[in-house]
Design an enzyme around this catalytic site. Structure first.
Site, PDB file in Angstrom:
ATOM      1  N   ALA A 291      65.140  42.945  41.945  1.00 14.93           N
ATOM      2  CA  ALA A 291      64.172  43.515  41.006  1.00 14.93           C
ATOM      3  C   ALA A 291      63.575  44.776  41.594  1.00 14.93           C
ATOM      4  O   ALA A 291      63.574  44.972  42.807  1.00 14.93           O
ATOM      5  CB  ALA A 291      63.072  42.499  40.688  1.00 14.93           C
ATOM      6  N   ASP A 292      63.064  45.623  40.722  1.00 16.44           N
ATOM      7  CA  ASP A 292      62.373  46.826  41.169  1.00 16.44           C
ATOM      8  C   ASP A 292      61.311  47.179  40.139  1.00 16.44           C
ATOM      9  O   ASP A 292      61.536  47.000  38.928  1.00 16.44           O
ATOM     10  CB  ASP A 292      63.335  47.988  41.349  1.00 16.44           C
ATOM     11  CG  ASP A 292      62.782  49.027  42.312  1.00 16.44           C
ATOM     12  OD1 ASP A 292      62.762  48.743  43.523  1.00 16.44           O
ATOM     13  OD2 ASP A 292      62.362  50.104  41.864  1.00 16.44           O
ATOM     14  N   THR A 293      60.165  47.644  40.599  1.00 15.05           N
ATOM     15  CA  THR A 293      59.048  47.978  39.723  1.00 15.05           C
ATOM     16  C   THR A 293      58.586  49.397  39.989  1.00 15.05           C
ATOM     17  O   THR A 293      58.430  49.797  41.147  1.00 15.05           O
ATOM     18  CB  THR A 293      57.865  47.008  39.955  1.00 15.05           C
ATOM     19  OG1 THR A 293      58.290  45.669  39.685  1.00 15.05           O
ATOM     20  CG2 THR A 293      56.694  47.354  39.044  1.00 15.05           C
TER      21      THR A 293
ATOM     22  N   ARG B 172      64.214  49.478  51.387  1.00 17.15           N
ATOM     23  CA  ARG B 172      65.528  49.273  50.809  1.00 17.15           C
ATOM     24  C   ARG B 172      66.610  49.555  51.840  1.00 17.15           C
ATOM     25  O   ARG B 172      66.386  50.267  52.815  1.00 17.15           O
ATOM     26  CB  ARG B 172      65.716  50.202  49.602  1.00 17.15           C
ATOM     27  CG  ARG B 172      64.752  49.920  48.460  1.00 17.15           C
ATOM     28  CD  ARG B 172      65.179  50.709  47.239  1.00 17.15           C
ATOM     29  NE  ARG B 172      64.326  50.393  46.111  1.00 17.15           N
ATOM     30  CZ  ARG B 172      63.304  51.130  45.707  1.00 17.15           C
ATOM     31  NH1 ARG B 172      62.998  52.233  46.338  1.00 17.15           N
ATOM     32  NH2 ARG B 172      62.578  50.765  44.674  1.00 17.15           N
TER      33      ARG B 172
END
Length: 206
Positions: A84-86, A38
């Site tokens: 998006a992030d998981t 990130r």
């Protein structure tokens, strides 16, 4: 409607690219920086008393804002930025990406024979506005032996996978049941993504 019905995808994940193509979304990649990970100005450490849902909402909003800032900095065409992030959670605790193989082994051992949740949030940034949707899926693993975990880790690159596994790979043999979104576990819940894009004027079925 936006120019040419297109968006930016701010993600390096090939899985997310494949999933967007699956529903016919036209996109351009927006790389946040040249190195993996990130942007340095996004704090990915959970805050004190921050729930997993609050955490992932914060991360996605930060990524969407940062993506739009990059669009402006680079003087790119003004198109919506999809991020998006998981995360994987077990007993309310976030299991991020493993630090090393030993950490990955600990994660899979903890997940063995139990149910856990996979949270994937998507966000779309346009100017000063970020809209977010959250998909929560419950995944139940069978009992996994130490030998199976060792062999799985030896034959799969999982250090960039939340919870130390990928649903679309060999780990599918561990899964007894999925309740929720399969594509969400992959990293991009298509139902929520389609809803959000249509709400901002991206036509999936023009």
């Amino acid at each position: 409607m936006f120019s040419d019905n297109q968006i930016y995808l701010a993600s390096r994940s090939p899985r997310r690219r494949e999933l967007l193509r699956q529903i016919g979304v036209k996109f351009n990649l927006l790389l946040m920086r040249e190195t993996l990970g990130r942007p340095v100005d996004i704090d990915e450490q959970p805050l004190t008393d921050e729930t997993p849902a609050d955490y992932i909402y914060r991360i996605v909003r930060s990524k969407a804002n940062e993506g739009w800032r990059r669009v402006m900095q680079r003087r790119l065409p003004l198109l919506p930025v999809l991020v998006a992030d998981t995360i994987v959670t077990l007993d309310g605790c976030i299991l991020g990406k493993p630090r090393d193989i030993e950490h990955a082994k600990e994660m899979l051992t903890a997940l063995s024979g139990r149910s856990h949740q996979v949270l994937t949030a998507i966000g779309v940034g346009v100017k000063d506005t970020v809209q977010v949707r959250l998909s929560t899926t419950t995944v139940r693993f069978r009992e996994i032996s130490e030998r199976e975990i060792r062999n799985y880790l030896a034959n799969n690159n999982i250090l960039d996978k939340a919870g130390a596994y990928a649903v679309q790979g060999m780990a599918a043999a561990f899964i007894v049941e999925i309740s929720g979104s399969y594509s969400g576990v992959m990293g991009l819940p298509l139902y929520e993504t389609a809803q959000l894009l249509e709400e901002i004027g991206i036509e999936l079925f023009p």
